[in-house]
Motif scaffolding. Structure first.
Motif, PDB file in Angstrom:
ATOM      1  N   SER A   1       0.837  -1.204   0.000  1.00  0.00           N
ATOM      2  CA  SER A   1       0.000   0.000   0.000  1.00  0.00           C
ATOM      3  C   SER A   1       0.862   1.239   0.000  1.00  0.00           C
TER       4      SER A   1
ATOM      5  N   PHE B   1       2.218   1.800  -3.345  1.00  0.00           N
ATOM      6  CA  PHE B   1       1.137   2.327  -4.190  1.00  0.00           C
ATOM      7  C   PHE B   1       0.933   3.819  -3.940  1.00  0.00           C
TER       8      PHE B   1
ATOM      9  N   ARG C   1      -4.041   7.849  -9.742  1.00  0.00           N
ATOM     10  CA  ARG C   1      -4.340   6.494  -9.266  1.00  0.00           C
ATOM     11  C   ARG C   1      -4.619   5.570 -10.459  1.00  0.00           C
ATOM     12  N   ASP C   2      -5.411   6.073 -11.397  1.00  0.00           N
ATOM     13  CA  ASP C   2      -5.707   5.237 -12.567  1.00  0.00           C
ATOM     14  C   ASP C   2      -4.423   4.846 -13.297  1.00  0.00           C
TER      15      ASP C   2
ATOM     16  N   VAL D   1      -2.584   2.175 -11.301  1.00  0.00           N
ATOM     17  CA  VAL D   1      -3.277   0.883 -11.371  1.00  0.00           C
ATOM     18  C   VAL D   1      -3.093   0.248 -12.746  1.00  0.00           C
ATOM     19  N   LEU D   2      -3.169   1.073 -13.778  1.00  0.00           N
ATOM     20  CA  LEU D   2      -2.991   0.528 -15.121  1.00  0.00           C
ATOM     21  C   LEU D   2      -1.560   0.009 -15.304  1.00  0.00           C
TER      22      LEU D   2
ATOM     23  N   ASP E   1       0.286  -1.209 -12.942  1.00  0.00           N
ATOM     24  CA  ASP E   1       0.345  -2.484 -12.233  1.00  0.00           C
ATOM     25  C   ASP E   1      -0.282  -3.599 -13.062  1.00  0.00           C
ATOM     26  N   GLY E   2      -1.427  -3.276 -13.659  1.00  0.00           N
ATOM     27  CA  GLY E   2      -2.107  -4.302 -14.448  1.00  0.00           C
ATOM     28  C   GLY E   2      -1.258  -4.731 -15.629  1.00  0.00           C
ATOM     29  N   TYR E   3      -0.701  -3.765 -16.354  1.00  0.00           N
ATOM     30  CA  TYR E   3       0.140  -4.135 -17.501  1.00  0.00           C
ATOM     31  C   TYR E   3       1.400  -4.865 -17.040  1.00  0.00           C
TER      32      TYR E   3
ATOM     33  N   LEU F   1       1.764  -6.696 -14.473  1.00  0.00           N
ATOM     34  CA  LEU F   1       1.342  -8.050 -14.116  1.00  0.00           C
ATOM     35  C   LEU F   1       1.299  -8.966 -15.340  1.00  0.00           C
TER      36      LEU F   1
ATOM     37  N   ALA G   1      -0.237   2.342 -24.416  1.00  0.00           N
ATOM     38  CA  ALA G   1      -1.558   2.398 -23.785  1.00  0.00           C
ATOM     39  C   ALA G   1      -1.560   3.413 -22.658  1.00  0.00           C
TER      40      ALA G   1
ATOM     41  N   LEU H   1      -3.645   6.861 -22.523  1.00  0.00           N
ATOM     42  CA  LEU H   1      -4.582   7.185 -21.458  1.00  0.00           C
ATOM     43  C   LEU H   1      -4.209   8.506 -20.802  1.00  0.00           C
TER      44      LEU H   1
ATOM     45  N   THR I   1      -5.411  11.285 -22.963  1.00  0.00           N
ATOM     46  CA  THR I   1      -6.854  11.479 -22.842  1.00  0.00           C
ATOM     47  C   THR I   1      -7.227  12.136 -21.513  1.00  0.00           C
ATOM     48  N   LEU I   2      -6.623  11.636 -20.427  1.00  0.00           N
ATOM     49  CA  LEU I   2      -7.032  12.126 -19.113  1.00  0.00           C
ATOM     50  C   LEU I   2      -6.493  13.521 -18.803  1.00  0.00           C
TER      51      LEU I   2
ATOM     52  N   ARG J   1      -9.102  -3.571 -23.983  1.00  0.00           N
ATOM     53  CA  ARG J   1      -7.908  -4.053 -23.297  1.00  0.00           C
ATOM     54  C   ARG J   1      -7.572  -3.196 -22.085  1.00  0.00           C
ATOM     55  N   ASP J   2      -7.671  -1.878 -22.264  1.00  0.00           N
ATOM     56  CA  ASP J   2      -7.398  -0.993 -21.138  1.00  0.00           C
ATOM     57  C   ASP J   2      -8.352  -1.267 -19.977  1.00  0.00           C
TER      58      ASP J   2
ATOM     59  N   VAL K   1      -7.315  -4.501 -18.237  1.00  0.00           N
ATOM     60  CA  VAL K   1      -6.080  -4.328 -17.469  1.00  0.00           C
ATOM     61  C   VAL K   1      -6.342  -3.514 -16.206  1.00  0.00           C
ATOM     62  N   LEU K   2      -7.168  -2.476 -16.341  1.00  0.00           N
ATOM     63  CA  LEU K   2      -7.477  -1.661 -15.167  1.00  0.00           C
ATOM     64  C   LEU K   2      -8.246  -2.485 -14.127  1.00  0.00           C
TER      65      LEU K   2
ATOM     66  N   ASP L   1      -7.955  -5.682 -13.706  1.00  0.00           N
ATOM     67  CA  ASP L   1      -6.967  -6.561 -13.068  1.00  0.00           C
ATOM     68  C   ASP L   1      -6.171  -5.799 -12.018  1.00  0.00           C
ATOM     69  N   GLY L   2      -5.778  -4.588 -12.377  1.00  0.00           N
ATOM     70  CA  GLY L   2      -4.982  -3.792 -11.447  1.00  0.00           C
ATOM     71  C   GLY L   2      -5.769  -3.484 -10.183  1.00  0.00           C
ATOM     72  N   TYR L   3      -7.008  -3.040 -10.366  1.00  0.00           N
ATOM     73  CA  TYR L   3      -7.815  -2.737  -9.178  1.00  0.00           C
ATOM     74  C   TYR L   3      -8.103  -4.007  -8.375  1.00  0.00           C
TER      75      TYR L   3
ATOM     76  N   HIS M   1      -5.216  -4.890  -6.152  1.00  0.00           N
ATOM     77  CA  HIS M   1      -5.072  -4.088  -4.945  1.00  0.00           C
ATOM     78  C   HIS M   1      -6.168  -4.387  -3.919  1.00  0.00           C
TER      79      HIS M   1
ATOM     80  N   ASN N   1      -5.158  -3.398  -0.030  1.00  0.00           N
ATOM     81  CA  ASN N   1      -4.690  -2.017  -0.076  1.00  0.00           C
ATOM     82  C   ASN N   1      -5.846  -1.139   0.406  1.00  0.00           C
TER      83      ASN N   1
END
Lengths: 202, 202, 202, 202
Positions: free
Chosen positions: C126, C129, C160-161, C164-165, C167-169, C171, C188, C192, C195-196, D160-161, D164-165, D167-169, D172, D177
């Motif tokens: 944590s 993170f 945070r997004d 997390v993304l 971490d997911g990738y 993984l 990716a 993102l 975009t964000l 895909r995003d 993956v997100l 999975d990441g969430y 945690h 977390n």
DNA sequence: CATGAATGAGCATTCATTCAT
DNA sequence: AATGAATGAATGCTCATTCAT
């Protein structure tokens, strides 16, 4: 593998299967599974016919001894070979392993190893020994009667020495001693027989 | 049981313990537990020194062969007995089990049974055989040189026959064949030696 | 109680050795022997410094987290890269495994697996993170202040997004998912982020 | 526990039992005993059906993946929810762990940890990933066709995003977390979906 | 009769751990 | 401080063996 109809036949089949299993894996590594596989039945079936595995092994030993003796006797029968010298030669021939992979001798050797811990097996081995000695004795006596052999000691002793020497050579052949092969052993036995019987034809 | 200080001594102790365990329970029933108990250590310790149990068994075999040969050699040394006839008698004496419980012969017999499945053990057995033949050969040759022995065949063959006969008789004694005991065997060997060497003193 | 310097150094060495052992054999198969071998000391020494193995594993986790964060921070430092866009790109770069064999990510991934059964490890994960989120947050906020980024949601959520993304990738890369490689993941994440943040330069 | 009559049912029961054992004790501490206890059978029985424990673990993984996917698919079926927006919401809902104790996600997470050392498990994880991406892709494409979604990038990348997100969430949440819970994750995913699809209804 | 399912006793084996040196 | 020797607890695993069908 066809299913024998009666108990006796099934037991017979198991004895043969167990013999093959022992020859293949050795007594030490013998598992019921192997016997079953060799007989084409389940492990449970083996136990059904032989709740005590020792009994099966004993019957394998019995069977091996009887078969072996039967072969030796038929090979040295007076009908087949009238000449005592020929019979003696045939006796020697039938008492040595073909080579280190000879299944009969391997099996017998393996099973004889049980003699020191089992009276039953010791009795079997002794019985085989006695009958082999008797085989040689008979041949020698007939030869003496015909004047072919003239041993300086008792025929019983000569016969016993021949069987013991046979066993000793057989042991080394099966045990893969490179200094000993079948031909060496046969020549040695024949030479000893010549000396002990005083028969130059041997 | 005293605790040996160094690795070598502990391994030595394990070899002896394993030898006793094999003599006691047979190779087939050999368990690490037994070796450990016999050595007065834990089962883990046995594995600590011999991760591969086969290596321990092999060293037991090696050790048994060397000890046995050492004893035979010392018993038949020219220093101890100058007379070839006496040496031959002693050689025969040292080559036969005392009785069916003779631990040295039981152990060797048990271990020789491994020869047909293991090249290493076969080599050990063959080596023992060759050295026993050499022992007899030496004695015979000295006797020939001194004019005591006059064999009609080569001494190598005579020596080999004697060793093989020894093995055969030893086998039957250890296997508790009631028709064969130590005295019978010794007389038979002596008799054969007399015949083959032409030496009436034997 | 102050620890002698070489104590500290030895513990340091053990932490590194344990890290390599975990990366190599996995946490499930971790043995003291391996750690000792990796550190070039005896197993007893490992226990001497870490009577409780869990403590060592925990310090490995701590160490891995700190090292990883230190690298990320230095890679994205404002001194090195003044431009927020550049820093964000570098942040993404430093947050993805090189490939499926990347030792740092493999180790972290392995150790994160302890989080669900250990509060200590969960706290470590944590904390990592939170600090990664803080890293992105800082960069985003500076970018906002400079007018480079104009996110439609809170920077904390965007940060945070992104973590997390990441971490997911990560993984999937470490787990050898053939559909995901480092380049895909980086594109990716950059996409993102564009975009964000509404920043077309990304 | 009732005794299943046929092999298939018993294996099924063992797979479920092993799944519970893994969820309970973790893969690292998994013992045959535990699986047996969980299944209400003896340890020998487990080995009887799965001589290679890895095979059982693999089937647990397979089973977990299939069950999880089946649930997700049924939850997001077009029959149940015709509206793409509703389906997308349901997809997100079905892809996140209920809480950190969610057994399905814990099990999958635990088993996914095998992917880096096992090609088989990696293949399983990749297959799950691909099918989850396909699930989102389908929903997105239908939504595009209906004019509900207007993504600025390819649907495949968006799908895909999202996976993956997820999975990441999920990672945690399962790893406890405290900064991430199910609601946070769901909102984040929905928010991202809204941004990426340009659909204000999400 | 015969089997396959299921068990449990007994074994080797691994490994953390202790201890004297 | 550090080690290697030695241990024993815990586990996997192989088997003979039992039992319902």
């Amino acid at each position: 593998m066809a299913r024998p109809k009666n108990q006796g036949a099934r037991r017979e089949a198991l004895i043969e299967a167990a013999g093959r299993a022992i020859t293949g894996r050795g007594l030490a590594g013998l598992r019921i599974k192997d016997i079953a596989a060799e007989a084409g039945v389940s492990a449970g079936s083996v136990l059904y016919y032989y709740p005590e595995l020792d009994d099966l092994v004993f019957e394998v030993h019995q069977d091996a001894v009887e078969r072996y003796l039967a072969v030796r006797l038929s090979h040295t029968s007076a009908v087949i070979a009238g000449d005592p010298v020929d019979r003696l030669r045939r006796a020697i021939d039938s008492g040595l392993p073909r080579d280190s992979d000879d299944p009969v001798h391997r099996l017998l050797y393996e099973l004889h190893g049980l003699a020191d811990r089992s009276r039953q097996h010791a009795a079997l081995m002794s019985s085989l020994f006695a009958r082999e000695v008797a085989l040689y004795t008979t041949i020698l006596e007939v030869g003496c009667a015909e004047g072919v052999f003239a041993p300086s000691q008792g025929v019983a002793e000569v016969a016993r020495d021949l069987v013991v020497l046979e066993d000793g050579y057989g042991l080394h052949i099966v045990s893969r001693n490179p200094a000993v092969d079948r031909d060496t052993a046969r020549d040695a036995l024949a030479g000893l027989a010549r000396t002990l019987t005083g028969c130059p034809r041997l």
